[in-house]
Design a protein around this motif. Sequence first.
Motif, short mmCIF file in Angstrom:
data_model
loop_
_atom_site.label_atom_id
_atom_site.label_comp_id
_atom_site.label_asym_id
_atom_site.label_seq_id
_atom_site.Cartn_x
_atom_site.Cartn_y
_atom_site.Cartn_z
N LYS A 56 -2.13 -4.61 15.61
CA LYS A 56 -3.59 -4.82 15.30
C LYS A 56 -4.25 -3.78 15.97
N SER B 210 -2.60 5.31 10.20
CA SER B 210 -2.47 5.41 8.93
C SER B 210 -1.38 4.28 8.32
N ALA B 211 -0.48 4.11 9.22
CA ALA B 211 0.71 3.43 8.95
C ALA B 211 1.38 2.98 10.23
N SER C 177 6.50 -0.43 2.85
CA SER C 177 6.20 0.81 1.89
C SER C 177 7.18 1.89 1.82
N GLY D 136 -2.37 12.22 9.45
CA GLY D 136 -1.96 10.71 9.43
C GLY D 136 -1.10 10.51 10.56
N ALA E 35 -1.83 7.12 2.26
CA ALA E 35 -2.22 6.52 3.63
C ALA E 35 -2.43 7.71 4.43
N PRO F 77 0.86 -1.25 -0.10
CA PRO F 77 -0.12 0.10 0.12
C PRO F 77 0.72 1.15 0.02
N TYR G 232 -3.21 -0.75 16.96
CA TYR G 232 -3.08 0.40 16.21
C TYR G 232 -4.13 0.51 14.92
N GLU G 233 -4.01 -0.51 14.02
CA GLU G 233 -4.57 -0.60 13.06
C GLU G 233 -6.27 -0.45 13.07
N ILE H 142 -1.09 -7.13 9.77
CA ILE H 142 -2.01 -6.07 9.41
C ILE H 142 -1.74 -5.83 7.90
N GLU H 143 -2.71 -4.97 7.43
CA GLU H 143 -2.69 -4.61 5.99
C GLU H 143 -2.25 -3.13 6.01
N LEU H 144 -1.86 -2.33 6.61
CA LEU H 144 -1.46 -0.75 6.64
C LEU H 144 0.02 -0.99 6.06
#
Length: 260
Positions: A76, A84-85, A134, A50, A43, A38, A78-79, A109-111
């Motif tokens: 998790k 945001s990241a 990222s 952010g 983000a 991502p 945080y998400e 996580i996906e962030l």
Amino acid sequence: MNILEQICADKRAEIAERKKSQTLEELQSTFTDRGKRPDFVDALRATPMGLIAEVKRKSPSAGLIREPFSPSEIAKAYEANGASAVSCLMDHKYFGGGAADFSEVRHAIELPMLYKEFVVDSWQIAHAKTMGASAVLLIVGALMDAELSAFIEEVRALELQPLVEVHDRVEMQRAIDAGSDCIGINNRNLKTFVTTLDTTFELAAMAPMGCTLVSESGIRTPEDVVQLKEAGAHAILVGESLLREDDPGKAAADLLSRIH
């Protein structure tokens, strides 16, 4: 030798050893197996402020921050609470981090994730790519101008975002001259570990038009966040003040509670 110089000297020795067991070329050969992560700046810009929430076990200035310590559970939380990241420390000697922590968080996580490291070698940039980062932190105070420019290009060539960290006006100008479009203002002096938000208030006005500005360190209250937004920050990087709370996720949400 100040603290930053000592950490960087130790880091060069560490990476030299790691390259003996896995060369840069060997790292690069795994790139084709990695999907695109991502986008980091997208983000950070997707919300009014952010938040890059940090996973960090200890630091030279604070000592041991959290025990017990579960990188995946913290990330998790945080998400689930508006981050945001996530930033994850790669240095083990001084911060208790490393690849195992980063990998655990990446799978939880996906962030977007920031590879938070004292980058002194191209090997680390390649490693960030293989780990699923990222963005990669580049510290102006740890690099010569030629290194900084080369590393920014290398990070971008791998479709990652360089977060270029500065602490004073000279470093800010160096980051701008190197073409940085995402600049982190570290409120902590890495040579002395003294911290003040005045650093962001002083340097924010120097940021070029279109640059994504991140304020890092020493951010503890919702009022701090409001002031930093008013000063021009688009995002904040926060670790210690969240990690010392019983519920880091709730602390993250509370920190952003006055931003609309």
